[in-house]
Write a protein that holds these residues in place. Sequence first.
Motif, short mmCIF file in Angstrom:
data_model
loop_
_atom_site.label_atom_id
_atom_site.label_comp_id
_atom_site.label_asym_id
_atom_site.label_seq_id
_atom_site.Cartn_x
_atom_site.Cartn_y
_atom_site.Cartn_z
N ASP A 9 38.88 -71.66 18.56
CA ASP A 9 37.66 -70.96 18.97
C ASP A 9 36.41 -71.51 18.28
OD1 ASP A 9 39.07 -69.26 20.65
OD2 ASP A 9 39.49 -67.84 19.04
N SER A 10 36.60 -72.55 17.45
CA SER A 10 35.47 -73.16 16.74
C SER A 10 35.35 -74.61 17.20
CB SER A 10 35.70 -73.09 15.23
OG SER A 10 34.67 -73.76 14.54
N VAL A 11 34.36 -74.88 18.06
CA VAL A 11 34.18 -76.22 18.63
C VAL A 11 33.20 -77.00 17.75
CG1 VAL A 11 33.38 -77.52 20.64
CG2 VAL A 11 34.64 -75.38 20.95
N THR A 12 33.62 -78.20 17.33
CA THR A 12 32.76 -79.05 16.49
C THR A 12 32.13 -80.18 17.28
OG1 THR A 12 34.64 -80.46 15.87
CG2 THR A 12 34.15 -78.56 14.46
N GLU A 13 32.75 -80.59 18.40
CA GLU A 13 32.20 -81.67 19.23
C GLU A 13 32.38 -81.31 20.70
OE1 GLU A 13 33.57 -85.62 18.53
OE2 GLU A 13 33.60 -85.37 16.35
N ASN A 14 31.34 -81.61 21.50
CA ASN A 14 31.39 -81.42 22.95
C ASN A 14 31.21 -82.76 23.61
OD1 ASN A 14 31.92 -78.93 24.23
ND2 ASN A 14 30.05 -78.06 23.39
N HIS A 15 32.14 -83.14 24.51
CA HIS A 15 32.00 -84.35 25.30
C HIS A 15 31.78 -83.94 26.76
CE1 HIS A 15 33.22 -86.51 21.80
NE2 HIS A 15 34.42 -85.96 21.79
N GLN A 16 30.85 -84.60 27.45
CA GLN A 16 30.47 -84.24 28.83
C GLN A 16 30.05 -82.78 28.88
OE1 GLN A 16 34.03 -85.30 31.04
NE2 GLN A 16 33.13 -87.24 31.63
N GLN A 17 29.05 -82.44 28.10
CA GLN A 17 28.64 -81.04 28.01
C GLN A 17 28.22 -80.50 29.37
OE1 GLN A 17 25.76 -80.32 25.03
NE2 GLN A 17 27.06 -80.97 23.34
N PHE A 50 35.20 -81.20 43.74
CA PHE A 50 35.32 -81.77 42.41
C PHE A 50 34.75 -80.76 41.40
CE2 PHE A 50 35.26 -85.27 45.27
CZ PHE A 50 36.02 -86.27 44.69
N ILE A 51 35.49 -80.48 40.33
CA ILE A 51 34.98 -79.64 39.26
C ILE A 51 35.17 -80.42 37.96
CG2 ILE A 51 35.13 -77.43 38.07
CD1 ILE A 51 36.36 -76.24 40.53
N ILE A 52 34.07 -80.86 37.36
CA ILE A 52 34.13 -81.66 36.15
C ILE A 52 33.68 -80.80 34.98
CG2 ILE A 52 33.43 -83.82 35.08
CD1 ILE A 52 34.91 -84.14 37.72
N LEU A 53 34.55 -80.59 34.01
CA LEU A 53 34.22 -79.79 32.83
C LEU A 53 34.27 -80.68 31.58
CD1 LEU A 53 36.17 -76.53 33.66
CD2 LEU A 53 33.80 -77.05 34.14
N SER A 54 34.09 -80.10 30.43
CA SER A 54 33.96 -80.88 29.20
C SER A 54 35.25 -80.88 28.39
CB SER A 54 32.83 -80.30 28.35
OG SER A 54 33.13 -78.97 27.99
N SER A 55 35.41 -81.93 27.56
CA SER A 55 36.46 -81.95 26.55
C SER A 55 35.82 -81.65 25.21
CB SER A 55 37.17 -83.30 26.53
OG SER A 55 36.27 -84.34 26.22
N GLN A 56 36.55 -80.92 24.37
CA GLN A 56 35.97 -80.43 23.12
C GLN A 56 36.93 -80.68 21.97
OE1 GLN A 56 35.59 -76.33 24.28
NE2 GLN A 56 33.62 -76.62 25.27
N VAL A 57 36.36 -80.99 20.81
CA VAL A 57 37.14 -81.16 19.58
C VAL A 57 36.92 -79.92 18.72
CG1 VAL A 57 37.55 -82.58 17.56
CG2 VAL A 57 36.90 -83.66 19.71
N VAL A 58 38.01 -79.30 18.27
CA VAL A 58 37.90 -78.05 17.52
C VAL A 58 37.99 -78.33 16.02
CG1 VAL A 58 38.91 -76.76 19.43
CG2 VAL A 58 40.39 -77.59 17.60
N GLY A 59 37.59 -77.34 15.23
CA GLY A 59 37.59 -77.46 13.78
C GLY A 59 38.94 -77.18 13.16
N CYS A 60 39.02 -77.38 11.85
CA CYS A 60 40.28 -77.19 11.12
C CYS A 60 40.05 -76.30 9.90
CB CYS A 60 40.83 -78.54 10.64
SG CYS A 60 41.21 -79.72 11.96
N LEU A 61 41.04 -75.47 9.61
CA LEU A 61 41.06 -74.70 8.37
C LEU A 61 41.99 -75.43 7.41
CD1 LEU A 61 40.24 -72.16 6.80
CD2 LEU A 61 42.23 -71.00 7.78
N CYS A 62 41.42 -76.07 6.40
CA CYS A 62 42.18 -76.96 5.53
C CYS A 62 42.89 -76.20 4.42
CB CYS A 62 41.27 -78.03 4.91
SG CYS A 62 40.45 -79.08 6.13
N PRO A 63 44.11 -76.62 4.07
CA PRO A 63 44.79 -76.01 2.93
C PRO A 63 44.15 -76.46 1.62
CG PRO A 63 46.09 -77.83 3.78
CD PRO A 63 44.93 -77.66 4.72
N LYS A 64 44.54 -75.80 0.54
CA LYS A 64 43.96 -76.11 -0.77
C LYS A 64 44.22 -77.56 -1.14
CE LYS A 64 44.04 -74.69 -5.64
NZ LYS A 64 44.68 -73.81 -6.63
#
Length: 463
Positions: free
Chosen positions: A270-278, A290-304
């Motif tokens: 639910d946390s998008v850090t990058e949007n491609h083809q916004q 034709f329905i063209i939507l975007s690809s998205q890169v999501v964030g990470c919750l890093c361990p200690k």
Amino acid sequence: MGKDFAVRCVSLSRCAVVYAGGLHVVVWQVVGQNQLAAMVEVPQTFYNRTVGLMGFWSTSRADDFLMSDGRILPSAGLKLPSEKRLHDFGMSWAVPVPESLLFSPPALVQLEPVSSESLMKNVSPAETEELRKICKGSMQCVYDTLASGSSDLGLQTLDAEQNYENLAMIYGNMPPIVTGPTVIRCKVNSTVNIQIDAQDPNGDLITYSLLFPRPPRASISGATGLLTWTLLTTQPVKLTIKVSDKVTSSLFTPVLRICNCLNGGTCQYDSVTENHQQGKFQVHYEHTLFIILSSQVVGCLCPKGFSGKFCGKTPDVCQGKPCFQGVQCQSKSEPDQFTCGECPINTVSGGKEGYKCFEHDLCAPPYPFPCHKDAICDSIKHDYSCSCKTGFTGDGYNCTDIDECADLSACPSAKFECQNKPGSFDCFCRYQNSRNTDGCGDSANPPGKHFLWCFHGKHAHIW
């Protein structure tokens, strides 16, 4: 050009009208015949809103024939009303002469409608069969041929009927509707199995396929729509799914939410850090959606112990200088792990070498002095060493004085007398009470800790 509509005539025999509401009407004269034809294209916004000769557009066949006075001409199921009643329906929508836009001289012969039943009474079965062969089974072609006495006009009717059926198949067919999923959650180097859900409003058989260029390691079942895909990168990628029936198709590109968390990081879909083809856009081309939507890169919750966009970085713990002052720190590949060099010589480790170093002088109180009184003690971590001081000899635990005067060259010359003492010796001038002016004054000054005392009269000099 009017305010709410536009008219264009591409020739003297063919004109088209486009209304602001989207209604499209084409009227033309049939080539070689004194016959007028028209086609009306009605936009989706007219659904459940049409009234007139074209009928009422709804999902029900029971209200297709609405009279101008508001009464409905009933029809039983799919069976049309009789020709007589259909004639009455059409005449109810006739435009009165004062309001008509068409002007023509009165007809020489009053037109009397003739039913198809009346036309067929005077035709033999053999003639009917011949006409059916010419008309390829179309009874509308047969009726128009008999009514006009011209087989060419009947064939024009056949051609118009076939064109109408083709258009009805194209425009009357609804493309498949894809209902989901609108978002596909995927992780780099992991395989996902996603069921693409679609249905056809006309009940046609649906097939699934992927458009080229398709992403590597992606496939879909043509019959079931099960998508199998192993994503290999977070770079922009487009996955386009084609869902088809026998006439039309829909192209569906879902939103791709891509995760690439490393080292046990948790994907934050639910946390998008990058949007491609916004954004998104739609294109209609040859009955394909034709329905063209975007690809998205999501964030990470890093361990200690991990940080960075994809939890791929480990902090340099040595930057915090965790080791003892002056001891070298070395980071390890594991998070929060490091090693320290050895503690300084005059200190000892407190469990973790180089991390904590404590002074541990075995030569100083409260420890008793372990060496000879004439020795020097050096403390080294958990041990010590003893060495005799300068001027003494021995192993540090037992030290004896060295008699430097045993060496005749200890003093510069015979003018001096050598006197030994603990750890050192002195050279005294033999002529300190002599009147010899030369005395020891021109003798070289002994180096190091050798002292020369020379006396001249009442004065003493030190060299």
